[in-house]
Design a protein around this motif. Structure first.
Motif, PDB file in Angstrom:
ATOM      1  N   PHE A   1     -37.694  54.131 -47.335  1.00 54.47           N
ATOM      2  CA  PHE A   1     -36.669  54.094 -48.366  1.00 54.47           C
ATOM      3  C   PHE A   1     -37.091  54.978 -49.537  1.00 54.47           C
ATOM      4  O   PHE A   1     -38.271  55.217 -49.756  1.00 54.47           O
ATOM      5  N   GLU A   2     -36.108  55.409 -50.293  1.00 58.80           N
ATOM      6  CA  GLU A   2     -36.372  56.175 -51.494  1.00 58.80           C
ATOM      7  C   GLU A   2     -36.495  55.214 -52.673  1.00 58.80           C
ATOM      8  O   GLU A   2     -36.068  54.063 -52.593  1.00 58.80           O
ATOM      9  N   THR A   3     -37.051  55.700 -53.739  1.00 63.35           N
ATOM     10  CA  THR A   3     -37.122  54.904 -54.964  1.00 63.35           C
ATOM     11  C   THR A   3     -36.610  55.745 -56.125  1.00 63.35           C
ATOM     12  O   THR A   3     -36.636  56.975 -56.097  1.00 63.35           O
ATOM     13  N   THR A   4     -36.134  55.038 -57.123  1.00 67.15           N
ATOM     14  CA  THR A   4     -35.673  55.681 -58.342  1.00 67.15           C
ATOM     15  C   THR A   4     -36.020  54.750 -59.493  1.00 67.15           C
ATOM     16  O   THR A   4     -36.639  53.703 -59.291  1.00 67.15           O
ATOM     17  N   GLU A   5     -35.634  55.126 -60.659  1.00 68.93           N
ATOM     18  CA  GLU A   5     -35.824  54.263 -61.818  1.00 68.93           C
ATOM     19  C   GLU A   5     -34.448  53.866 -62.329  1.00 68.93           C
ATOM     20  O   GLU A   5     -33.530  54.697 -62.399  1.00 68.93           O
ATOM     21  N   HIS A   6     -34.305  52.600 -62.626  1.00 71.32           N
ATOM     22  CA  HIS A   6     -33.050  52.082 -63.171  1.00 71.32           C
ATOM     23  C   HIS A   6     -33.379  51.217 -64.373  1.00 71.32           C
ATOM     24  O   HIS A   6     -34.084  50.201 -64.239  1.00 71.32           O
ATOM     25  N   GLN A   7     -32.923  51.638 -65.520  1.00 73.11           N
ATOM     26  CA  GLN A   7     -33.156  50.935 -66.782  1.00 73.11           C
ATOM     27  C   GLN A   7     -34.649  50.652 -66.976  1.00 73.11           C
ATOM     28  O   GLN A   7     -35.061  49.550 -67.322  1.00 73.11           O
ATOM     29  N   GLY A   8     -35.454  51.677 -66.698  1.00 74.80           N
ATOM     30  CA  GLY A   8     -36.891  51.593 -66.934  1.00 74.80           C
ATOM     31  C   GLY A   8     -37.686  50.862 -65.867  1.00 74.80           C
ATOM     32  O   GLY A   8     -38.893  50.694 -66.009  1.00 74.80           O
ATOM     33  N   GLN A   9     -37.023  50.442 -64.793  1.00 70.94           N
ATOM     34  CA  GLN A   9     -37.696  49.696 -63.734  1.00 70.94           C
ATOM     35  C   GLN A   9     -37.544  50.452 -62.407  1.00 70.94           C
ATOM     36  O   GLN A   9     -36.510  51.062 -62.150  1.00 70.94           O
ATOM     37  N   PRO A  10     -38.577  50.371 -61.547  1.00 73.60           N
ATOM     38  CA  PRO A  10     -38.424  51.011 -60.231  1.00 73.60           C
ATOM     39  C   PRO A  10     -37.381  50.260 -59.398  1.00 73.60           C
ATOM     40  O   PRO A  10     -37.251  49.041 -59.500  1.00 73.60           O
ATOM     41  N   LEU A  11     -36.634  51.034 -58.606  1.00 72.40           N
ATOM     42  CA  LEU A  11     -35.579  50.456 -57.785  1.00 72.40           C
ATOM     43  C   LEU A  11     -35.611  51.142 -56.425  1.00 72.40           C
ATOM     44  O   LEU A  11     -35.642  52.371 -56.349  1.00 72.40           O
ATOM     45  N   THR A  12     -35.615  50.342 -55.369  1.00 75.55           N
ATOM     46  CA  THR A  12     -35.606  50.873 -54.007  1.00 75.55           C
ATOM     47  C   THR A  12     -34.183  51.190 -53.598  1.00 75.55           C
ATOM     48  O   THR A  12     -33.269  50.383 -53.797  1.00 75.55           O
ATOM     49  N   LEU A  13     -34.013  52.372 -53.013  1.00 78.59           N
ATOM     50  CA  LEU A  13     -32.707  52.803 -52.523  1.00 78.59           C
ATOM     51  C   LEU A  13     -32.772  52.938 -51.014  1.00 78.59           C
ATOM     52  O   LEU A  13     -33.672  53.583 -50.478  1.00 78.59           O
ATOM     53  N   ALA A  14     -31.813  52.363 -50.331  1.00 77.79           N
ATOM     54  CA  ALA A  14     -31.795  52.408 -48.865  1.00 77.79           C
ATOM     55  C   ALA A  14     -30.607  53.188 -48.326  1.00 77.79           C
ATOM     56  O   ALA A  14     -30.469  53.338 -47.118  1.00 77.79           O
ATOM     57  N   GLU A  15     -29.758  53.704 -49.195  1.00 78.42           N
ATOM     58  CA  GLU A  15     -28.519  54.344 -48.757  1.00 78.42           C
ATOM     59  C   GLU A  15     -28.772  55.493 -47.784  1.00 78.42           C
ATOM     60  O   GLU A  15     -28.159  55.559 -46.713  1.00 78.42           O
ATOM     61  N   GLU A  16     -29.650  56.416 -48.120  1.00 80.29           N
ATOM     62  CA  GLU A  16     -29.899  57.571 -47.248  1.00 80.29           C
ATOM     63  C   GLU A  16     -30.469  57.118 -45.899  1.00 80.29           C
ATOM     64  O   GLU A  16     -30.087  57.631 -44.853  1.00 80.29           O
ATOM     65  N   TRP A  17     -31.397  56.172 -45.929  1.00 71.51           N
ATOM     66  CA  TRP A  17     -31.983  55.661 -44.692  1.00 71.51           C
ATOM     67  C   TRP A  17     -30.885  55.051 -43.820  1.00 71.51           C
ATOM     68  O   TRP A  17     -30.810  55.320 -42.618  1.00 71.51           O
ATOM     69  N   CYS A  18     -30.028  54.245 -44.424  1.00 73.00           N
ATOM     70  CA  CYS A  18     -28.944  53.596 -43.675  1.00 73.00           C
ATOM     71  C   CYS A  18     -27.958  54.622 -43.134  1.00 73.00           C
ATOM     72  O   CYS A  18     -27.469  54.492 -42.010  1.00 73.00           O
ATOM     73  N   PHE A  19     -27.675  55.652 -43.921  1.00 71.83           N
ATOM     74  CA  PHE A  19     -26.777  56.697 -43.447  1.00 71.83           C
ATOM     75  C   PHE A  19     -27.387  57.374 -42.215  1.00 71.83           C
ATOM     76  O   PHE A  19     -26.693  57.632 -41.228  1.00 71.83           O
ATOM     77  N   GLY A  20     -28.685  57.650 -42.247  1.00 75.58           N
ATOM     78  CA  GLY A  20     -29.362  58.224 -41.086  1.00 75.58           C
ATOM     79  C   GLY A  20     -29.318  57.282 -39.897  1.00 75.58           C
ATOM     80  O   GLY A  20     -29.121  57.713 -38.755  1.00 75.58           O
ATOM     81  N   TYR A  21     -29.503  55.995 -40.154  1.00 74.94           N
ATOM     82  CA  TYR A  21     -29.458  55.006 -39.079  1.00 74.94           C
ATOM     83  C   TYR A  21     -28.096  55.037 -38.389  1.00 74.94           C
ATOM     84  O   TYR A  21     -28.013  55.045 -37.159  1.00 74.94           O
ATOM     85  N   LEU A  22     -27.039  55.106 -39.177  1.00 80.19           N
ATOM     86  CA  LEU A  22     -25.695  55.141 -38.593  1.00 80.19           C
ATOM     87  C   LEU A  22     -25.454  56.431 -37.818  1.00 80.19           C
ATOM     88  O   LEU A  22     -24.772  56.424 -36.790  1.00 80.19           O
ATOM     89  N   ARG A  23     -26.046  57.522 -38.263  1.00 75.43           N
ATOM     90  CA  ARG A  23     -25.968  58.773 -37.501  1.00 75.43           C
ATOM     91  C   ARG A  23     -26.636  58.566 -36.142  1.00 75.43           C
ATOM     92  O   ARG A  23     -26.135  59.002 -35.114  1.00 75.43           O
ATOM     93  N   GLY A  24     -27.779  57.872 -36.133  1.00 79.73           N
ATOM     94  CA  GLY A  24     -28.483  57.582 -34.886  1.00 79.73           C
ATOM     95  C   GLY A  24     -27.700  56.653 -33.976  1.00 79.73           C
ATOM     96  O   GLY A  24     -27.699  56.827 -32.749  1.00 79.73           O
ATOM     97  N   VAL A  25     -27.023  55.673 -34.554  1.00 80.60           N
ATOM     98  CA  VAL A  25     -26.170  54.774 -33.764  1.00 80.60           C
ATOM     99  C   VAL A  25     -25.064  55.581 -33.087  1.00 80.60           C
ATOM    100  O   VAL A  25     -24.758  55.377 -31.905  1.00 80.60           O
ATOM    101  N   ALA A  26     -24.481  56.517 -33.826  1.00 81.92           N
ATOM    102  CA  ALA A  26     -23.405  57.340 -33.261  1.00 81.92           C
ATOM    103  C   ALA A  26     -23.925  58.242 -32.141  1.00 81.92           C
ATOM    104  O   ALA A  26     -23.323  58.320 -31.068  1.00 81.92           O
ATOM    105  N   VAL A  27     -25.054  58.899 -32.361  1.00 80.85           N
ATOM    106  CA  VAL A  27     -25.618  59.792 -31.347  1.00 80.85           C
ATOM    107  C   VAL A  27     -26.062  58.984 -30.132  1.00 80.85           C
ATOM    108  O   VAL A  27     -25.914  59.421 -28.992  1.00 80.85           O
ATOM    109  N   GLY A  28     -26.582  57.772 -30.366  1.00 82.50           N
ATOM    110  CA  GLY A  28     -26.989  56.895 -29.280  1.00 82.50           C
ATOM    111  C   GLY A  28     -25.827  56.225 -28.571  1.00 82.50           C
ATOM    112  O   GLY A  28     -26.016  55.541 -27.577  1.00 82.50           O
TER     113      GLY A  28
END
Length: 184
Positions: A99-126
């Motif tokens: 997962f990616e991380t970013t900062e939100h209001q001075g705190q670290p925040l984990t982002l899963a959107e890109e990972w999930c988008f890739g996962y769905l691409r894999g589901v489609a190809v599979g």
């Protein structure tokens, strides 16, 4: 080395290659590629490189600067897929999504959107078929995360709910892998 998980320098090569040859239709970063490969190694049937490799690039293979560059990228991809397959099949607790991380209001925040988008691409190809309701619900949690727009986080983001949704992604991926593994 072929059995070794990728290191930071390997992921830098992957990222630079994706940036060099990618476009709006391709996988954009290592997080998305990790999600893509996680779905591919979890697929109900083996997906051949002739199918999964062009899909990284939106259907069209790159015109490599050199054959060595293409070979290196493919080798890194295969090594990473093998690592993910081993983790998910032999020691699922070792599986950690990139997962990616970013900062939100001075705190670290984990982002899963890109990972999930890739996962769905894999589901489609599979070409995943319909699943029973419990597994479909697990996939739906990944779909919902992929649909979030995390590029511009709202100031009023419910961080607790966001973190709860992100925390559900890895267990969902593990469960979906196990579901298909039992049916191969």
């Amino acid at each position: 080395m072929p059995d070794q998980p990728l290191n930071a320098a390997d992921f830098d090569v992957i990222e630079n290659t994706l940036l060099q040859y990618g476009d709006d239709h391709s996988v954009l970063n290592p997080s998305e590629l990790d999600g893509y490969f996680s779905a591919l190694v979890s697929s109900p049937a083996r997906v051949d490189i002739a199918e999964w490799f062009p899909a990284i690039w939106g259907g069209q293979n790159p015109d490599w600067d050199s054959p060595e560059q293409g070979k290196q990228f493919i080798e890194l991809c295969v090594r990473h897929m093998n690592t993910l397959a081993s983790q998910l099949a032999l020691d699922a607790s070792a599986f950690k999504a990139r997962f990616e991380t970013t900062e939100h209001q001075g705190q670290p925040l984990t982002l899963a959107e890109e990972w999930c988008f890739g996962y769905l691409r894999g589901v489609a190809v599979g070409n995943w078929p319909q699943m029973p309701a419990p597994q479909a619900a697990l996939l739906q949690s990944i779909i919902e995360c992929a649909e979030q727009d995390n590029f511009e986080l709202p100031a009023d983001l419910n961080v607790a709910l966001h973190n709860q949704r992100v925390a559900a992604i890895e267990p969902a991926a593990r469960s979906l892998h196990n579901y298909w593994l039992d049916r191969r």
